[in-house]
Write a protein that holds these residues in place. Sequence first.
Motif, PDB file in Angstrom:
ATOM      1  N   ASN A  66      60.068  42.523  52.524  1.00 38.84           N
ATOM      2  CA  ASN A  66      60.006  43.838  53.148  1.00 38.84           C
ATOM      3  C   ASN A  66      59.403  43.805  54.560  1.00 38.84           C
ATOM      4  O   ASN A  66      58.957  44.829  55.080  1.00 38.84           O
ATOM      5  N   ASN A  67      59.385  42.607  55.151  1.00 39.23           N
ATOM      6  CA  ASN A  67      58.937  42.427  56.544  1.00 39.23           C
ATOM      7  C   ASN A  67      57.510  42.927  56.763  1.00 39.23           C
ATOM      8  O   ASN A  67      57.199  43.540  57.794  1.00 39.23           O
ATOM      9  N   LEU A  68      56.649  42.659  55.793  1.00 42.44           N
ATOM     10  CA  LEU A  68      55.251  43.083  55.884  1.00 42.44           C
ATOM     11  C   LEU A  68      54.307  41.884  55.796  1.00 42.44           C
ATOM     12  O   LEU A  68      53.138  42.036  55.440  1.00 42.44           O
ATOM     13  N   ARG A  69      54.806  40.708  56.118  1.00 39.86           N
ATOM     14  CA  ARG A  69      53.991  39.498  56.001  1.00 39.86           C
ATOM     15  C   ARG A  69      54.069  38.689  57.288  1.00 39.86           C
ATOM     16  O   ARG A  69      54.772  37.678  57.365  1.00 39.86           O
ATOM     17  N   PRO A  70      53.348  39.112  58.343  1.00 35.50           N
ATOM     18  CA  PRO A  70      53.428  38.397  59.622  1.00 35.50           C
ATOM     19  C   PRO A  70      52.694  37.072  59.621  1.00 35.50           C
ATOM     20  O   PRO A  70      52.914  36.234  60.483  1.00 35.50           O
ATOM     21  N   PHE A  71      51.782  36.889  58.649  1.00 43.18           N
ATOM     22  CA  PHE A  71      51.047  35.627  58.552  1.00 43.18           C
ATOM     23  C   PHE A  71      50.624  35.419  57.105  1.00 43.18           C
ATOM     24  O   PHE A  71      50.687  36.327  56.277  1.00 43.18           O
ATOM     25  N   SER A  72      50.207  34.194  56.803  1.00 45.25           N
ATOM     26  CA  SER A  72      49.830  33.835  55.434  1.00 45.25           C
ATOM     27  C   SER A  72      48.366  34.166  55.165  1.00 45.25           C
ATOM     28  O   SER A  72      47.509  33.995  56.026  1.00 45.25           O
ATOM     29  N   GLY A  73      48.104  34.614  53.946  1.00 45.74           N
ATOM     30  CA  GLY A  73      46.735  34.800  53.490  1.00 45.74           C
ATOM     31  C   GLY A  73      46.326  33.656  52.578  1.00 45.74           C
ATOM     32  O   GLY A  73      47.182  32.913  52.078  1.00 45.74           O
ATOM     33  N   PRO A  74      45.046  33.485  52.320  1.00 42.97           N
ATOM     34  CA  PRO A  74      44.584  32.342  51.519  1.00 42.97           C
ATOM     35  C   PRO A  74      45.033  32.380  50.061  1.00 42.97           C
ATOM     36  O   PRO A  74      45.084  31.341  49.416  1.00 42.97           O
ATOM     37  N   LEU A  75      45.383  33.557  49.537  1.00 42.29           N
ATOM     38  CA  LEU A  75      45.750  33.654  48.122  1.00 42.29           C
ATOM     39  C   LEU A  75      47.247  33.876  47.913  1.00 42.29           C
ATOM     40  O   LEU A  75      47.688  34.082  46.780  1.00 42.29           O
ATOM     41  N   ASP A  76      48.039  33.803  48.979  1.00 39.64           N
ATOM     42  CA  ASP A  76      49.469  34.125  48.890  1.00 39.64           C
ATOM     43  C   ASP A  76      50.202  33.363  47.797  1.00 39.64           C
ATOM     44  O   ASP A  76      50.955  33.934  47.018  1.00 39.64           O
ATOM     45  N   TRP A  77      50.010  32.060  47.776  1.00 37.64           N
ATOM     46  CA  TRP A  77      50.796  31.216  46.870  1.00 37.64           C
ATOM     47  C   TRP A  77      49.937  30.625  45.762  1.00 37.64           C
ATOM     48  O   TRP A  77      50.263  29.591  45.191  1.00 37.64           O
ATOM     49  N   MET A  78      48.835  31.284  45.465  1.00 34.13           N
ATOM     50  CA  MET A  78      47.924  30.828  44.419  1.00 34.13           C
ATOM     51  C   MET A  78      48.098  31.659  43.142  1.00 34.13           C
ATOM     52  O   MET A  78      48.575  32.793  43.186  1.00 34.13           O
ATOM     53  N   GLY A  79      47.662  31.094  42.019  1.00 32.01           N
ATOM     54  CA  GLY A  79      47.526  31.860  40.793  1.00 32.01           C
ATOM     55  C   GLY A  79      46.081  32.299  40.649  1.00 32.01           C
ATOM     56  O   GLY A  79      45.174  31.460  40.670  1.00 32.01           O
ATOM     57  N   THR A  80      45.871  33.614  40.553  1.00 33.68           N
ATOM     58  CA  THR A  80      44.506  34.144  40.424  1.00 33.68           C
ATOM     59  C   THR A  80      44.498  35.131  39.257  1.00 33.68           C
ATOM     60  O   THR A  80      44.533  36.354  39.468  1.00 33.68           O
ATOM     61  N   PRO A  81      44.451  34.638  38.022  1.00 26.54           N
ATOM     62  CA  PRO A  81      44.621  35.514  36.855  1.00 26.54           C
ATOM     63  C   PRO A  81      43.505  36.535  36.652  1.00 26.54           C
ATOM     64  O   PRO A  81      43.742  37.559  36.027  1.00 26.54           O
ATOM     65  N   GLN A  82      42.311  36.265  37.173  1.00 26.25           N
ATOM     66  CA  GLN A  82      41.193  37.192  36.975  1.00 26.25           C
ATOM     67  C   GLN A  82      40.800  37.839  38.301  1.00 26.25           C
ATOM     68  O   GLN A  82      40.277  37.174  39.201  1.00 26.25           O
ATOM     69  N   LEU A  83      41.023  39.142  38.403  1.00 25.86           N
ATOM     70  CA  LEU A  83      40.681  39.839  39.634  1.00 25.86           C
ATOM     71  C   LEU A  83      39.179  39.816  39.897  1.00 25.86           C
ATOM     72  O   LEU A  83      38.744  39.857  41.053  1.00 25.86           O
ATOM     73  N   THR A  84      38.389  39.727  38.848  1.00 22.01           N
ATOM     74  CA  THR A  84      36.938  39.620  39.016  1.00 22.01           C
ATOM     75  C   THR A  84      36.575  38.416  39.870  1.00 22.01           C
ATOM     76  O   THR A  84      35.661  38.469  40.702  1.00 22.01           O
ATOM     77  N   LYS A  85      37.287  37.308  39.677  1.00 22.75           N
ATOM     78  CA  LYS A  85      37.035  36.109  40.474  1.00 22.75           C
ATOM     79  C   LYS A  85      37.439  36.302  41.934  1.00 22.75           C
ATOM     80  O   LYS A  85      36.796  35.762  42.845  1.00 22.75           O
ATOM     81  N   VAL A  86      38.507  37.061  42.169  1.00 20.50           N
ATOM     82  CA  VAL A  86      38.905  37.373  43.543  1.00 20.50           C
ATOM     83  C   VAL A  86      37.824  38.219  44.200  1.00 20.50           C
ATOM     84  O   VAL A  86      37.447  37.992  45.354  1.00 20.50           O
ATOM     85  N   LYS A  87      37.313  39.197  43.463  1.00 17.08           N
ATOM     86  CA  LYS A  87      36.229  40.027  43.983  1.00 17.08           C
ATOM     87  C   LYS A  87      35.034  39.162  44.369  1.00 17.08           C
ATOM     88  O   LYS A  87      34.413  39.359  45.431  1.00 17.08           O
ATOM     89  N   GLU A  88      34.703  38.187  43.517  1.00 22.79           N
ATOM     90  CA  GLU A  88      33.564  37.309  43.798  1.00 22.79           C
ATOM     91  C   GLU A  88      33.811  36.464  45.044  1.00 22.79           C
ATOM     92  O   GLU A  88      32.875  36.165  45.800  1.00 22.79           O
ATOM     93  N   LEU A  89      35.063  36.072  45.287  1.00 23.21           N
ATOM     94  CA  LEU A  89      35.373  35.322  46.505  1.00 23.21           C
ATOM     95  C   LEU A  89      35.031  36.144  47.749  1.00 23.21           C
ATOM     96  O   LEU A  89      34.462  35.624  48.714  1.00 23.21           O
ATOM     97  N   PHE A  90      35.359  37.423  47.725  1.00 26.69           N
ATOM     98  CA  PHE A  90      35.014  38.279  48.860  1.00 26.69           C
ATOM     99  C   PHE A  90      33.501  38.444  48.974  1.00 26.69           C
ATOM    100  O   PHE A  90      32.952  38.459  50.083  1.00 26.69           O
ATOM    101  N   GLU A  91      32.823  38.533  47.844  1.00 26.54           N
ATOM    102  CA  GLU A  91      31.369  38.698  47.871  1.00 26.54           C
ATOM    103  C   GLU A  91      30.682  37.507  48.533  1.00 26.54           C
ATOM    104  O   GLU A  91      29.701  37.668  49.258  1.00 26.54           O
ATOM    105  N   LYS A  92      31.208  36.306  48.299  1.00 22.16           N
ATOM    106  CA  LYS A  92      30.589  35.102  48.865  1.00 22.16           C
ATOM    107  C   LYS A  92      31.354  34.580  50.084  1.00 22.16           C
ATOM    108  O   LYS A  92      31.162  33.442  50.502  1.00 22.16           O
ATOM    109  N   ARG A  93      32.207  35.435  50.656  1.00 23.15           N
ATOM    110  CA  ARG A  93      32.941  35.083  51.881  1.00 23.15           C
ATOM    111  C   ARG A  93      33.761  33.809  51.731  1.00 23.15           C
ATOM    112  O   ARG A  93      33.886  33.021  52.651  1.00 23.15           O
ATOM    113  N   PHE A  94      34.314  33.572  50.535  1.00 22.14           N
ATOM    114  CA  PHE A  94      35.165  32.410  50.269  1.00 22.14           C
ATOM    115  C   PHE A  94      34.425  31.096  50.537  1.00 22.14           C
ATOM    116  O   PHE A  94      35.035  30.068  50.843  1.00 22.14           O
ATOM    117  N   ALA A  95      33.105  31.093  50.410  1.00 22.76           N
ATOM    118  CA  ALA A  95      32.288  29.944  50.812  1.00 22.76           C
ATOM    119  C   ALA A  95      32.659  28.658  50.078  1.00 22.76           C
ATOM    120  O   ALA A  95      32.657  27.577  50.681  1.00 22.76           O
TER     121      ALA A  95
END
Length: 207
Positions: free
Chosen positions: A29-58
């Motif tokens: 839908n032409n809404l992806r001008p660049f890649s994000g770190p989780l684009d092609w990953m499997g992240t089954p638990q959103l809680t873990k994604v939330k924690e990544l933001f909390e720790k700045r993906f450290a």
Amino acid sequence: MGNDRIKGGYDAVFSLGDLCLGAIQLQKNNLRPFSGPLDWMGTPQLTKVKELFEKRFADFMLRENLRIIGKATEQMLLVLDQNNLVYSNHDFDTVRNSLEQLPMYPSVKEKLDRRVDRLWDKLLTARRILFVRTNASAEETAELAQVLRSVIANDFRILVVNHGAVSRIVEQNWQIDHVYSVELPDKEIWEGNDMLWKHLFQGVYLT
């Protein structure tokens, strides 16, 4: 209501998993001008994604936390970041890597670090950001929205797309600020819902 909660222009759009589907539909839908770190990953638990933001993906995809699970396909390995429950099956090919070693790791980590840096730059500078997540509960999404509010300088929206025994777009009406949640048919989710995704993104554009 329709998709009024997410309509409008965005400086950046990122997929937050849980599979590649979000990134694929953003691209279609032409809404992806660049890649994000989780684009092609499997992240089954959103809680873990939330924690990544909390720790700045450290500690995102650090070598000491990676476990080679096996082959995702004949061409690619399935590699797990055990700390963050992030699965990679598009980064390590079977030609240059093996079930015992990942000689491509330095270049893969450099690529992912660039994507994390870009993500964080957009969090701090973009006037408006859209996040797309498939497979999430209302509680998980509310927790994610709370964390995003604490790290994003300006405005953002989250589109949550779940799948179930429906035949059309069904709004879930979670009543969470910044969130638009829907359910799509669970048959042939990879290509069968292309027109429904296109409808979801009507009036959504990059600035």
